[in-house]
Design a protein around this motif. Structure first.
Motif, PDB file in Angstrom:
ATOM      1  N   ARG A  96     -36.989 -44.717  14.856  1.00  0.00           N
ATOM      2  CA  ARG A  96     -35.565 -44.360  14.734  1.00  0.00           C
ATOM      3  C   ARG A  96     -35.308 -43.530  13.479  1.00  0.00           C
ATOM      4  NH1 ARG A  96     -34.827 -49.613  16.858  1.00  0.00           N
ATOM      5  NH2 ARG A  96     -34.715 -50.487  14.767  1.00  0.00           N
ATOM      6  N   ALA A  97     -35.986 -43.854  12.394  1.00  0.00           N
ATOM      7  CA  ALA A  97     -35.787 -43.137  11.129  1.00  0.00           C
ATOM      8  C   ALA A  97     -36.303 -41.705  11.198  1.00  0.00           C
ATOM      9  CB  ALA A  97     -36.470 -43.888   9.991  1.00  0.00           C
ATOM     10  N   LEU A  98     -37.350 -41.480  11.974  1.00  0.00           N
ATOM     11  CA  LEU A  98     -37.944 -40.147  12.095  1.00  0.00           C
ATOM     12  C   LEU A  98     -37.363 -39.447  13.316  1.00  0.00           C
ATOM     13  CD1 LEU A  98     -41.597 -41.151  11.229  1.00  0.00           C
ATOM     14  CD2 LEU A  98     -39.949 -39.991   9.747  1.00  0.00           C
ATOM     15  N   GLU A  99     -36.128 -39.058  13.194  1.00  0.00           N
ATOM     16  CA  GLU A  99     -35.396 -38.456  14.307  1.00  0.00           C
ATOM     17  C   GLU A  99     -36.145 -37.244  14.866  1.00  0.00           C
ATOM     18  OE1 GLU A  99     -31.099 -36.370  14.823  1.00  0.00           O
ATOM     19  OE2 GLU A  99     -31.200 -38.185  13.589  1.00  0.00           O
ATOM     20  N   GLY A 100     -36.355 -37.263  16.168  1.00  0.00           N
ATOM     21  CA  GLY A 100     -37.007 -36.150  16.832  1.00  0.00           C
ATOM     22  C   GLY A 100     -38.489 -36.365  17.106  1.00  0.00           C
ATOM     23  N   ILE A 101     -39.078 -37.420  16.568  1.00  0.00           N
ATOM     24  CA  ILE A 101     -40.493 -37.675  16.800  1.00  0.00           C
ATOM     25  C   ILE A 101     -40.668 -38.353  18.156  1.00  0.00           C
ATOM     26  CG2 ILE A 101     -40.586 -39.942  15.656  1.00  0.00           C
ATOM     27  CD1 ILE A 101     -43.380 -39.072  14.561  1.00  0.00           C
ATOM     28  N   SER A 102     -41.662 -37.928  18.903  1.00  0.00           N
ATOM     29  CA  SER A 102     -41.930 -38.561  20.191  1.00  0.00           C
ATOM     30  C   SER A 102     -42.759 -39.826  19.953  1.00  0.00           C
ATOM     31  CB  SER A 102     -42.703 -37.615  21.102  1.00  0.00           C
ATOM     32  OG  SER A 102     -44.024 -37.408  20.598  1.00  0.00           O
ATOM     33  N   GLN A 103     -42.754 -40.713  20.926  1.00  0.00           N
ATOM     34  CA  GLN A 103     -43.530 -41.945  20.814  1.00  0.00           C
ATOM     35  C   GLN A 103     -45.019 -41.625  20.662  1.00  0.00           C
ATOM     36  OE1 GLN A 103     -42.813 -44.750  23.952  1.00  0.00           O
ATOM     37  NE2 GLN A 103     -44.217 -46.257  23.102  1.00  0.00           N
ATOM     38  N   ARG A 104     -45.493 -40.640  21.413  1.00  0.00           N
ATOM     39  CA  ARG A 104     -46.904 -40.248  21.326  1.00  0.00           C
ATOM     40  C   ARG A 104     -47.250 -39.746  19.934  1.00  0.00           C
ATOM     41  NH1 ARG A 104     -50.111 -35.836  21.603  1.00  0.00           N
ATOM     42  NH2 ARG A 104     -52.112 -36.021  22.672  1.00  0.00           N
ATOM     43  N   MET A 105     -46.398 -38.867  19.370  1.00  0.00           N
ATOM     44  CA  MET A 105     -46.671 -38.309  18.047  1.00  0.00           C
ATOM     45  C   MET A 105     -46.564 -39.384  16.970  1.00  0.00           C
ATOM     46  SD  MET A 105     -47.806 -35.869  16.349  1.00  0.00           S
ATOM     47  CE  MET A 105     -47.971 -34.774  17.722  1.00  0.00           C
ATOM     48  N   MET A 106     -45.646 -40.306  17.131  1.00  0.00           N
ATOM     49  CA  MET A 106     -45.508 -41.421  16.189  1.00  0.00           C
ATOM     50  C   MET A 106     -46.795 -42.246  16.168  1.00  0.00           C
ATOM     51  SD  MET A 106     -43.151 -42.840  14.287  1.00  0.00           S
ATOM     52  CE  MET A 106     -43.566 -44.104  13.162  1.00  0.00           C
ATOM     53  N   THR A 107     -47.296 -42.564  17.350  1.00  0.00           N
ATOM     54  CA  THR A 107     -48.531 -43.345  17.459  1.00  0.00           C
ATOM     55  C   THR A 107     -49.706 -42.589  16.850  1.00  0.00           C
ATOM     56  OG1 THR A 107     -47.718 -44.478  19.428  1.00  0.00           O
ATOM     57  CG2 THR A 107     -50.098 -44.474  19.084  1.00  0.00           C
ATOM     58  N   LEU A 108     -49.836 -41.304  17.167  1.00  0.00           N
ATOM     59  CA  LEU A 108     -50.930 -40.497  16.613  1.00  0.00           C
ATOM     60  C   LEU A 108     -50.855 -40.408  15.090  1.00  0.00           C
ATOM     61  CD1 LEU A 108     -51.179 -37.485  19.083  1.00  0.00           C
ATOM     62  CD2 LEU A 108     -52.886 -39.270  18.705  1.00  0.00           C
ATOM     63  N   THR A 109     -49.665 -40.177  14.573  1.00  0.00           N
ATOM     64  CA  THR A 109     -49.490 -40.062  13.122  1.00  0.00           C
ATOM     65  C   THR A 109     -49.872 -41.357  12.429  1.00  0.00           C
ATOM     66  OG1 THR A 109     -47.736 -38.419  13.397  1.00  0.00           O
ATOM     67  CG2 THR A 109     -47.806 -39.601  11.284  1.00  0.00           C
ATOM     68  N   LEU A 110     -49.390 -42.483  12.934  1.00  0.00           N
ATOM     69  CA  LEU A 110     -49.708 -43.772  12.318  1.00  0.00           C
ATOM     70  C   LEU A 110     -51.199 -44.093  12.404  1.00  0.00           C
ATOM     71  CD1 LEU A 110     -46.587 -45.772  13.477  1.00  0.00           C
ATOM     72  CD2 LEU A 110     -47.185 -45.204  11.105  1.00  0.00           C
ATOM     73  N   ARG A 111     -51.809 -43.779  13.535  1.00  0.00           N
ATOM     74  CA  ARG A 111     -53.256 -44.025  13.673  1.00  0.00           C
ATOM     75  C   ARG A 111     -54.057 -43.187  12.691  1.00  0.00           C
ATOM     76  NH1 ARG A 111     -53.984 -44.320  20.224  1.00  0.00           N
ATOM     77  NH2 ARG A 111     -53.152 -46.422  20.458  1.00  0.00           N
ATOM     78  N   ARG A 112     -53.684 -41.928  12.546  1.00  0.00           N
ATOM     79  CA  ARG A 112     -54.394 -41.058  11.606  1.00  0.00           C
ATOM     80  C   ARG A 112     -54.225 -41.543  10.169  1.00  0.00           C
ATOM     81  NH1 ARG A 112     -52.280 -35.701  14.705  1.00  0.00           N
ATOM     82  NH2 ARG A 112     -53.884 -35.682  16.327  1.00  0.00           N
ATOM     83  N   LEU A 113     -53.019 -41.940   9.823  1.00  0.00           N
ATOM     84  CA  LEU A 113     -52.780 -42.448   8.468  1.00  0.00           C
ATOM     85  C   LEU A 113     -53.528 -43.761   8.228  1.00  0.00           C
ATOM     86  CD1 LEU A 113     -48.979 -41.639   8.135  1.00  0.00           C
ATOM     87  CD2 LEU A 113     -50.877 -40.520   6.937  1.00  0.00           C
ATOM     88  N   GLU A 114     -53.590 -44.586   9.247  1.00  0.00           N
ATOM     89  CA  GLU A 114     -54.351 -45.836   9.141  1.00  0.00           C
ATOM     90  C   GLU A 114     -55.844 -45.522   9.001  1.00  0.00           C
ATOM     91  OE1 GLU A 114     -54.904 -50.091  11.506  1.00  0.00           O
ATOM     92  OE2 GLU A 114     -53.929 -48.419  12.547  1.00  0.00           O
TER      93      GLU A 114
END
Length: 133
Positions: free
Chosen positions: A58-76
């Motif tokens: 919700r805080a990252l307005e405009g991010i898709s669920q797929r991109m959110m998951t990819l971003t978090l996985r990469r950062l992890e």
């Protein structure tokens, strides 16, 4: 000073990491991550503390669920974010910055401060350049 070295005053010299006369210092590795659209904004959202997946989304307005998951996985994967799963029904997943992530966020904060301070100078330079056309 060599042609590949820049004088940066009291700060450490900048070398082109990975060039034939310099070892790979990892700069390209972190620039690959920082060059992704959502990385810096995700790190910024996590500076205030742990956040649940949906809160981040919700805080990252405009991010898709797929991109959110990819971003978090990469950062992890890079060790910048820690993922926590609570065994509830449904499972509760939250993310927070690791110690390494906090150290990067501190540097990013300095970059944001610099960009705010110099934004008008950069825009004026761009306008002058464009006017020369």
């Amino acid at each position: 000073m060599s042609e590949t070295n820049m004088d940066v005053g009291e700060h450490a010299a900048l070398f082109p990491c990975g060039s034939s006369d310099h070892e790979d210092c990892g700069l390209r590795l972190i620039l690959d991550r920082l060059g992704e659209k959502w990385t810096v904004m995700t790190l910024a959202e996590l500076t205030s503390g742990p956040r649940r997946y949906r809160e981040l989304e919700r805080a990252l307005e405009g991010i898709s669920q797929r991109m959110m998951t990819l971003t978090l996985r990469r950062l992890e994967r890079d060790g910048l974010v820690v993922r926590h799963v609570e065994a509830t029904v449904p499972p509760s997943v939250s993310y927070e910055l690791s110690e390494l992530g906090h150290s990067l966020a501190t540097r990013l904060s300095e970059m944001v401060t610099w960009s705010r301070k110099n934004k008008s100078l950069i825009e004026a330079s761009q306008a002058e350049f464009d006017a020369r056309g």
